[in-house]
Write an enzyme that holds these catalytic residues in place. Structure first.
Site, PDB file in Angstrom:
ATOM      1  N   HIS A 170       0.840  -1.194   0.000  1.00  0.00           N
ATOM      2  CA  HIS A 170       0.000   0.000   0.000  1.00  0.00           C
ATOM      3  C   HIS A 170       0.881   1.252   0.000  1.00  0.00           C
ATOM      4  O   HIS A 170       2.044   1.209   0.425  1.00  0.00           O
ATOM      5  CB  HIS A 170      -0.908   0.021   1.231  1.00  0.00           C
ATOM      6  N   ARG A 171       0.323   2.368  -0.455  1.00  0.00           N
ATOM      7  CA  ARG A 171       1.077   3.620  -0.483  1.00  0.00           C
ATOM      8  C   ARG A 171       1.156   4.185   0.939  1.00  0.00           C
ATOM      9  O   ARG A 171       0.155   4.271   1.652  1.00  0.00           O
ATOM     10  CB  ARG A 171       0.439   4.628  -1.432  1.00  0.00           C
ATOM     11  N   GLU A 233      -1.200 -14.539   1.410  1.00  0.00           N
ATOM     12  CA  GLU A 233      -0.446 -14.556   0.152  1.00  0.00           C
ATOM     13  C   GLU A 233       0.977 -15.083   0.334  1.00  0.00           C
ATOM     14  O   GLU A 233       1.599 -15.525  -0.633  1.00  0.00           O
ATOM     15  CB  GLU A 233      -0.410 -13.152  -0.450  1.00  0.00           C
ATOM     16  N   GLU A 289       1.176   6.948 -10.040  1.00  0.00           N
ATOM     17  CA  GLU A 289       0.532   5.644  -9.854  1.00  0.00           C
ATOM     18  C   GLU A 289       0.620   4.830 -11.143  1.00  0.00           C
ATOM     19  O   GLU A 289       1.029   5.328 -12.196  1.00  0.00           O
ATOM     20  CB  GLU A 289      -0.933   5.841  -9.443  1.00  0.00           C
TER      21      GLU A 289
END
Length: 486
Positions: A170-171, A233, A289
């Site tokens: 995530h940013r 994951e 992005e």
């Protein structure tokens, strides 16, 4: 599969032994957009603004005002490099990912004393603690909201079931000595965990792991429905290496972290507390992005940092959101998801799948099919309709035959030119959920949209009708050995 990579340093060692894959940059570099600008021009490609090109991984070792600091970027910056790091032919990556989904290897816990990431521990309770002086985080562009951690693998547990976990990038924008904003963007499992914790009036413990075995980043990019809520994951990363990912207990929070990470930031998502990403700069922008644009700064939840642990002389790993590295991390898992769906829904039809960099890794997907009998006609469109449901963020799906090289944009464009008619071979599905990061799917572009993020999904069927195959026969040239000429 290769088992000689287990952390970032061993990955860099492998790349160092391959000509042209790793460049050590000793030229003095400023963190104020210069370092990233240098890499962008020479190696980023992807959806980044030109001039740029595809180039090597870079390891920067001379950072102004940061004696001894090291920054790595572009570790997964080309598809060929990803294949080398996983020990797989680059054209077979979705098949390899799909196989790994079927033979998961869950992570294991090791004692803190054995964890490399705990060689140094910095507690936020120390009055001298400050993220801004601990971590050499580069500014991507001069218009960014601030310094962003772009390769922080966030790891957290479901508050209702601690055995259910999520790993995702995530940013993260540094806002102060012990605060960072975190962006989720759309339906993300970490956001579900956050909402559950906040509903109980509690914060969500989260570890942010930086500088890892590339397999961990690559595995973390799978999305639902391939990886449902609570799916860890890291079990896919274990399958990629044939051994379990090692975790250890965090030093200051009740959560796990990656034992051999270069850097771990330990923190807690705080209820009822948000900050504007650009509160310190007023830039109005976030950061570049994956679609190739820099969107507006947003109000985001806050991570209150409790500690930073690291290896001795750690390497900070970073990437550019619009680079080919980001495209590879996002796109290859999407390829595997479509391949997995197709193998179950229409066995034998789909030969390969590719998410090209020009399609941002998420928006475009090319599917190669082989029709073997008249009964296969129409199955390619059935498959495509289902695939768009498997990948809700995909905008365009292109179908081509087995004689088209899906990794060659010229060949795909040729198929669209000579085997596709919009009035006969295009299927549109308007008003469906796509990706809010696509500017054309926002109300400022189309005021008639009910909500931002809605758009039209399109199937381009450039496969030849089975009964007409002989009319579209491509000449076959003699296969001559030219090895002595190269």
């Amino acid at each position: 599969m290769r088992d000689d990579i287990f952390d970032l340093r061993s990955a860099l060692d492998v790349l160092r032994d391959i000509p042209g894959e790793l460049q050590q940059v000793e030229r003095p570099m400023s963190l104020q957009a210069e370092l990233i600008g240098y890499y962008h021009k020479l190696a980023a490609r992807g959806t980044s603004r030109r001039p740029t090109r595809l180039g090597p991984t870079m390891l920067f070792t001379n950072i102004q005002d940061w004696p001894g600091a090291r920054i790595a970027i572009g570790v997964m910056g080309s598809r060929r490099r990803v294949g080398c790091l996983l020990g797989v032919d680059e054209t077979r990556l979705p098949h390899f990912y799909n196989d790994c989904l079927k033979q998961l290897v869950p992570p294991v816990e090791i004692p803190s004393a054995q964890a490399a990431c705990h060689e140094e521990v910095h507690l936020a309770s120390d009055p001298d603690f400050d993220l801004r002086s601990l971590l050499p985080v580069p500014l991507t562009t001069v218009r960014d909201a601030g310094p962003y951690i772009t390769m922080g693998l966030c790891y957290a547990s479901d508050p209702d079931d601690r055995s259910a976990r999520n790993a995702a990038v995530h940013r993260l924008c540094i806002q102060g000595r012990d605060e960072m904003t975190i962006g989720f963007g759309g339906y993300r499992h970490m956001g579900v965990f956050r909402d559950k914790a906040f509903a109980k009036g509690k914060g969500l413990p989260i570890s942010i792991n930086i500088g890892l075995d590339p397999a961990l980043y690559l595995a973390s990019s799978f999305e639902p429905p391939t990886t449902p809520l609570g799916f860890d994951e890291l079990s896919v990363a274990g399958a990629m290496r044939g051994r379990a990912v090692e975790l250890t207990r965090c030093a200051a929070i009740d959560e796990m972290c990656i034992a051999n990470a270069e850097i771990v930031i330990e923190g807690e998502l705080v209820p009822d507390y948000q900050l504007k990403e650009d509160q310190n700069t007023g830039s109005g922008r976030g950061l570049p992005e994956f679609p190739g644009y820099s969107g507006p700064a947003r109000m985001c939840p806050v991570v209150k940092v409790k500690a930073v642990t690291c290896r001795r002389n750690p390497i900070l790993q970073t990437c550019i959101g619009s680079s080919e590295e980001h495209v590879n991390m996002a796109g290859i898992p999407n390829e595997a998801s479509v391949l997995s769906y197709a193998q179950a829904a229409v066995p034998g039809l789909v030969q390969n799948v590719y998410c090209p960099p020009s399609g941002c890794g998420k928006f475009d997907i090319i599917v190669q099919v082989q029709k073997k009998s008249p009964a296969d006609e129409g199955k390619q469109r059935q498959m495509a309709l289902g695939a768009l449901g498997v990948l809700p963020e995909t905008k365009n799906l292109f179908i081509v035959d087995e004689d088209v090289d899906i990794f060659d944009p010229y060949d795909v464009q040729w198929a669209l030119t000579t085997r596709f008619r919009p009035d006969l071979d295009m299927i549109c599905a308007p008003g469906v959920r796509c990706h809010i990061g696509d500017p054309t799917e926002k109300q400022f572009y189309d005021p008639n949209l009910r909500e931002n993020g809605l758009g039209t999904k399109v199937i381009y069927d450039a496969s030849v009708p089975f009964k007409l195959k002989e009319s579209f026969w491509r000449p076959e040239f003699m296969d001559v050995d030219v090895s002595e000429e190269s």
